[in-house]
Design a protein around this motif. Structure first.
Motif, short mmCIF file in Angstrom:
data_model
loop_
_atom_site.label_atom_id
_atom_site.label_comp_id
_atom_site.label_asym_id
_atom_site.label_seq_id
_atom_site.Cartn_x
_atom_site.Cartn_y
_atom_site.Cartn_z
N GLU A 686 0.99 -1.50 -0.23
CA GLU A 686 -0.06 0.33 0.02
C GLU A 686 0.93 1.17 -0.05
OE1 GLU A 686 -3.34 0.45 0.03
OE2 GLU A 686 -4.36 -1.51 0.65
N ARG A 687 1.72 1.28 0.97
CA ARG A 687 3.06 2.88 0.42
C ARG A 687 3.85 2.78 -0.87
NH1 ARG A 687 4.21 0.35 6.29
NH2 ARG A 687 6.09 -0.26 5.01
N LEU A 688 3.92 1.12 -0.78
CA LEU A 688 4.51 1.73 -2.13
C LEU A 688 3.93 1.73 -3.51
CD1 LEU A 688 7.32 0.92 -3.87
CD2 LEU A 688 6.51 -1.26 -4.26
N GLY A 689 2.39 2.01 -3.20
CA GLY A 689 1.38 2.20 -4.42
C GLY A 689 1.31 3.69 -3.76
N LYS A 690 1.28 4.14 -2.77
CA LYS A 690 1.07 5.98 -2.36
C LYS A 690 2.63 6.62 -3.50
CE LYS A 690 -2.14 5.24 1.36
NZ LYS A 690 -2.12 4.93 2.88
N MET A 691 3.42 5.93 -2.32
CA MET A 691 4.60 6.37 -3.67
C MET A 691 4.85 6.29 -4.79
SD MET A 691 7.50 8.05 -2.27
CE MET A 691 8.80 9.08 -3.10
N VAL A 692 4.27 5.87 -5.63
CA VAL A 692 3.93 5.35 -7.09
C VAL A 692 3.17 6.93 -7.32
CG1 VAL A 692 3.71 4.34 -9.45
CG2 VAL A 692 5.20 3.47 -7.05
N PHE A 693 2.05 6.79 -7.20
CA PHE A 693 0.92 7.40 -7.47
C PHE A 693 1.49 9.34 -6.89
CE2 PHE A 693 -2.66 10.05 -6.11
CZ PHE A 693 -3.15 9.64 -6.81
N PHE A 694 2.48 9.46 -6.71
CA PHE A 694 2.67 10.18 -5.95
C PHE A 694 3.91 11.17 -6.43
CE2 PHE A 694 6.07 13.37 -3.46
CZ PHE A 694 5.00 14.55 -3.45
N ALA A 695 4.53 9.63 -7.81
CA ALA A 695 5.55 10.48 -7.88
C ALA A 695 5.27 10.38 -9.68
CB ALA A 695 6.72 9.12 -8.19
N ALA A 696 4.02 10.02 -9.84
CA ALA A 696 3.59 10.08 -11.19
C ALA A 696 2.95 11.08 -11.50
CB ALA A 696 2.30 8.75 -11.49
N GLY A 697 2.55 11.85 -9.73
CA GLY A 697 1.96 13.03 -9.76
C GLY A 697 2.97 14.06 -9.76
N ILE A 698 3.91 13.85 -10.02
CA ILE A 698 4.96 14.69 -9.91
C ILE A 698 5.44 14.13 -11.13
CG2 ILE A 698 7.39 15.16 -8.91
CD1 ILE A 698 4.86 16.05 -7.56
N ALA A 699 5.38 13.68 -12.07
CA ALA A 699 5.90 13.64 -13.25
C ALA A 699 5.12 14.35 -14.57
CB ALA A 699 5.94 11.96 -13.46
N ILE A 700 3.69 14.06 -14.37
CA ILE A 700 3.00 15.21 -15.08
C ILE A 700 3.10 15.78 -14.13
CG2 ILE A 700 0.44 14.66 -15.04
CD1 ILE A 700 1.07 12.86 -16.65
N LEU A 701 3.16 16.47 -13.52
CA LEU A 701 3.51 17.82 -13.34
C LEU A 701 4.26 18.53 -14.12
CD1 LEU A 701 2.41 20.51 -11.75
CD2 LEU A 701 2.91 20.03 -10.38
N ILE A 702 5.40 18.56 -13.81
CA ILE A 702 6.81 18.82 -14.45
C ILE A 702 7.28 18.91 -16.39
CG2 ILE A 702 9.08 18.28 -15.39
CD1 ILE A 702 9.26 17.22 -11.82
N ALA A 703 5.76 17.05 -16.18
CA ALA A 703 5.63 17.03 -18.00
C ALA A 703 5.08 18.04 -18.58
CB ALA A 703 5.01 15.98 -18.33
N ALA A 704 3.74 18.34 -17.62
CA ALA A 704 3.09 19.57 -18.20
C ALA A 704 3.70 21.26 -17.90
CB ALA A 704 1.45 19.18 -17.02
N MET A 705 4.21 21.27 -16.55
CA MET A 705 4.89 22.24 -17.68
C MET A 705 5.91 22.30 -19.13
SD MET A 705 5.68 23.42 -13.62
CE MET A 705 6.77 22.10 -13.30
N GLY A 706 6.43 21.50 -19.03
CA GLY A 706 7.93 21.33 -20.16
C GLY A 706 6.63 21.71 -21.42
N LEU A 707 5.27 20.44 -21.60
CA LEU A 707 4.85 20.82 -22.61
C LEU A 707 3.81 21.90 -22.88
CD1 LEU A 707 3.09 19.54 -25.23
CD2 LEU A 707 1.51 19.17 -23.61
N PHE A 708 3.50 22.73 -21.69
CA PHE A 708 3.48 24.60 -21.93
C PHE A 708 4.64 25.42 -22.95
CE2 PHE A 708 3.43 28.28 -20.57
CZ PHE A 708 1.84 28.51 -20.38
N ALA A 709 5.88 25.15 -22.21
CA ALA A 709 6.64 25.75 -22.57
C ALA A 709 7.11 25.39 -23.90
CB ALA A 709 8.24 25.16 -21.53
N LEU A 710 7.06 24.08 -24.10
CA LEU A 710 7.41 23.45 -25.65
C LEU A 710 6.42 24.25 -26.55
CD1 LEU A 710 9.87 22.64 -27.45
CD2 LEU A 710 8.68 20.59 -26.75
N ALA A 711 5.66 23.97 -26.32
CA ALA A 711 3.92 24.23 -27.16
C ALA A 711 4.60 25.85 -27.46
CB ALA A 711 2.66 23.69 -26.48
N ALA A 712 4.62 26.74 -26.34
CA ALA A 712 4.89 28.66 -26.47
C ALA A 712 5.71 28.69 -27.42
CB ALA A 712 4.79 28.97 -24.83
#
Length: 814
Positions: A686-712
């Motif tokens: 359960e702890r590992l799943g929460k950690m992977v979920f948190f990491a996925a959220g961070i990854a999406i946030l960083i990727a979203a910022m990168g996509l926003f900047a690259l598209a701009a």
């Protein structure tokens, strides 16, 4: 010179605030999470290294053959310690280590349960636990001398000096006075061996009969040895066969029963659920967490690279001018790397602050007491992160831009289209691949854990409370169980007299992989039949809601059905019985008995394990008369298992406690919930799943910022093209689609690679469960649609605003 590099770097970073901000946020998030993970991994890797003899110290591992299967355990015979020291001159010191729980006096009227380790006098010669008070050469030499930790001393004696003072402890049939001979500094957090109190192992005569203490087939606790040199490990293991021949005589069969040595440096890292008495961490967990940290940092570094390459044309003119003015290749490389270094350093400072903020949540998630101490090892980790990210994020832009030809740049004939676009798209595809790999892995883990959480275990766990009853110790194990059950029956009957109680039973085992004891008896053909056993009383089967498929339940009265057994379907199936209630156990060793009932198969252990043959008995005499092996890895004190009639837990608890005080007025009241015991089996995943979920959220946030900047960047470089298309009659939709299709191809590429790879990566994780379930294709399809929608939303928003611009402004000459 260096000062100028920093001045120019700061000027360039402040000039492009959007890109600098995106890089800073992405790297800060990545570093904050990664610092926590890398410090945690470094902390775990340092377990047990504070022992000066750690390289020469080993734990004994026992191997025993059952039905053609070689099984291993760290539980060892009590007699093995003196036998090893006598047989092998290479062994300098040896100690037993047996854990237990006893009742101890806090004052004249109240007792508490006190956990302890029973060890040999050499224990503190083998392990470097810091002795604050006491004679280190003989602090454990007296049978009635004890060593306690600082925390335990404060609990019993407050601020007073405890040396020479006594604590009354009940290990046998009566309380004995034990004098405090030493005080230890509280056990370090990075110790796999944890304890509050040490007792001399001469006290085993209070707990174990002499026959069992001298038997090679009765195992209690663990055994540790220190060799003169670690190189002698193979010599000792090679001599094990000769020792076993010597001690077992005619009972010895080659390869059937032997021991090996495990270095204590390895005992903390184990995937084996039977990891023994020490605190363990799965190595796979550390690899997964380290991989997550690296992936998050990689995504953040990719943002830096893609935006630097995206601004290549603007920086190319700067490079051309500076080269014309005399700047050489090395100076330009240093300049661009300095910008990357400053950004990384700023992100590191923010990341450290973020790590400190997230630390309590991290400790709660992993049930650790990690403290971010910035010693030499931690400083080296931080320096390594700064250097790695600076090179990873800044190296390509630095070398690429510094290598441009000034003539082509200043004449305007330089074309960066193919290399620039190809690299950027590839890097963004990697970002999406990593993000969707983490998201898909999270989906698989969440689906599996939901399957586990909602799985019908075959018994009722809701509002079932387990109340620990004090054990009545005795050298005779059978007497201990019988007398303890009589005491538990008094409490059960007092509860049964209350209308608020639906049913109540008594049990030794609760729930878990090693909760039910493992026993075995020989079959006629010479094979060994292994099964799980639990001693029960009262209305145990009724309280848990186990379903009887044949026969009847036990008579709940004390003393009734003392020779009766109830088995599960798997037990009958393993012995090939069609009518189990008409059968007898196939061994002449058993006293007269009868099988009175069969319960439907249920999961007595976690869903990592398959259902095994299970036998229930009310009397240990009936079972112990026939078995020739017994392995106990759980508590031996009885528990009264209670199911109430209402839903108001506070009043229910008050009732349990009031009845407890009537029966056990001087004993501490302790209870737990059965459903929480069940959930605890899956806490690590359960702890590992929460950690992977948190990491996925961070990854999406960083990727979203990168996509926003690259598209701009992509859109800002094609404003004139947008203006021309608008003048020629292009719609906002067609302009938006022109940009979207490029990024959709990148998104689809990342998704199509990530989804099948996530199934492959998670295969080994999900295979550990006996009950497993993969998400359906619908879940993955929705995930892919969500990813496409995510890209469309970010790119379309920017394309829409660009298409709204007046073409007159975008087409006029500069």
């Amino acid at each position: 010179m260096i000062k100028n590099y920093f001045k120019i770097a700061i000027r360039n970073l402040s000039k492009n605030k959007l890109h600098t901000g995106i890089n800073l946020i992405g790297l800060s998030l990545g570093l904050g999470v990664s610092i926590l993970i890398f410090f945690f991994v470094q902390f775990e890797m340092n377990f047990d290294t504070f022992h000066s003899n750690s390289e020469n110290t080993f734990r004994l591992k026992r191997f025993e053959m059952f039905e053609g299967e070689l099984r291993s355990s760290f539980s060892t015979p009590i007699v093995s310690a003196p036998a090893l020291q006598e047989e092998f001159p290479q062994i300098q010191n040896v100690t037993r280590m047996i854990s237990g729980v006893a009742q101890a006096f806090l004052d004249e009227t109240n007792t508490q349960s006190q956990e302890f380790l029973m060890v040999s006098p050499e224990f503190l010669k083998i392990f470097d636990f810091n002795l604050l008070q006491g004679d280190p050469s003989n602090v454990l030499g007296d049978k009635y001398g004890i060593v306690i930790t600082e925390e335990t001393a404060g609990r019993y004696f407050g601020e007073a000096n405890p040396i020479g003072k006594s604590i009354r402890i009940r290990l046998g049939e009566s309380y004995e006075e034990y004098q405090v001979a030493g005080i230890l500094e509280d056990i370090p957090e990075n110790s796999s061996i944890k304890f509050d109190m040490l007792l001399n192992d001469e006290n085993l005569d209070f707990m174990v009969e002499e026959r069992s203490r001298n038997s090679w087939y009765n195992v209690f606790g663990e055994t540790y040895v220190t060799l003169s040199s670690a190189k002698q490990e193979q010599d000792v293991e090679a001599g094990m066969e000769a020792m076993m021949k010597k001690v077992l005589g005619e009972d010895y069969e080659e390869g059937e029963y032997f021991f090996t040595l495990e270095p204590i440096s390895e005992m903390h890292f184990s995937d084996d659920p039977n990891g023994g008495m020490v605190e363990t961490t799965r190595p796979k967990l550390l690899w997964i967490l380290s991989t997550i940290a690296v992936l998050i940092l990689l995504i953040a570094s990719i943002n830096f690279t893609t935006m630097a390459v995206g601004r290549a044309m603007t920086r190319a003119k700067e490079v051309g001018v500076r080269k014309t003015m005399g700047a050489d290749f090395g100076q330009l490389v240093i300049q661009f790397l300095t910008e990357a270094f400053l950004t990384t350093m700023a992100a590191l400072i923010i990341g450290v602050i973020l790590a400190e903020v997230l630390l309590p949540t991290f400790n709660e998630l992993f049930e650790k007491n990690l403290v971010l101490v910035y010693g030499l090892n931690q400083i080296l980790i931080l320096v390594g992160l700064v250097v790695s990210i600076t090179l990873l994020a800044g190296a390509y832009p630095a070398f690429f831009l510094s290598g441009l030809k000034p003539i082509k740049v200043l004449k305007g004939t330089l074309s960066l289209h193919f290399g620039k676009q190809g690299l950027r798209k590839g890097l963004v595809a990697i970002q999406f691949f990593i993000s969707f790999l983490l998201i898909a892995s999270t989906l698989i883990m969440v689906h599996q854990m939901n399957t586990i959480r909602n799985f019908d275990l075959g018994f009722d766990q809701n509002m079932v409370v387990l109340v620990d009853v004090p054990e009545i110790p005795s050298p005779s194990f059978i007497k201990t169980i019988n007398e303890s059950f009589k005491q538990a029956e008094l409490y059960r009957q007092s509860l049964n007299a209350r209308s608020e109680i639906q049913t109540a039973g008594i049990t030794i085992a609760t729930y878990g992989d090693d909760a039910f004891w493992e026993a075995g008896f020989p079959l006629e053909e010479g094979k060994q039949f292994q099964f799980r056993v639990n001693f029960v009383g009262g209305d145990y089967i009724k309280t848990l809601g186990l379903e009887l498929v044949d026969g009847r339940d036990f008579n709940p009265d004390l003393g009734a059905d003392s020779s009766a057994f109830v088995i599960n379907e798997k037990f009958a199936e393993a012995l090939g019985w069609d009518d189990p209630t008409a059968e007898m156990l196939p061994s002449t060793r058993f006293d007269s008995h009868e099988i009175v009932g069969v319960v439907k198969d249920f999961n007595h252990a976690s869903l990592y394990q398959d259902i095994e043959p299970v036998l229930f008995a009310k009397s240990p005499d009936a079972v112990f008369s026939g078995i020739n092996s017994l392995s106990i890895n759980s508590a031996t004190n009885p528990k009264v298992i209670v199911k109430g009639t209402g839903t108001d837990f506070e009043s229910f608890r008050a009732l349990l406690e009031s009845e407890w005080e009537k029966v056990f007025p001087s004993e501490a009241f302790s209870f737990s919930f059965l459903d929480e015991t069940v959930e605890a089996q899956y806490r690590a995943d359960e702890r590992l799943g929460k950690m992977v979920f948190f990491a996925a959220g961070i990854a999406i946030l960083i990727a979203a910022m990168g996509l926003f900047a690259l598209a701009a960047l992509s859109i800002s470089g094609r404003t004139k093209e947008i203006g021309i298309r608008k003048v020629l009659g292009a719609s906002i939709w067609s302009i938006s689609w022109m940009f979207n299709k490029e990024f959709l191809i990148i998104t689809l590429a990342g998704i199509l690679i990530a989804l099948p790879l996530s199934l492959y990566v998670m295969q080994s994780w999900i295979e550990q469960f006996a009950v497993k379930a993969w998400p359906s294709w619908v879940n993955f399809t929705l995930l892919a649609i969500g990813g496409i929608g995510f890209t469309l939303l970010i790119v379309s928003a920017q394309a829409y605003f660009a298409a709204q611009m007046n073409p007159v402004k975008t087409l006029k000459d500069e």
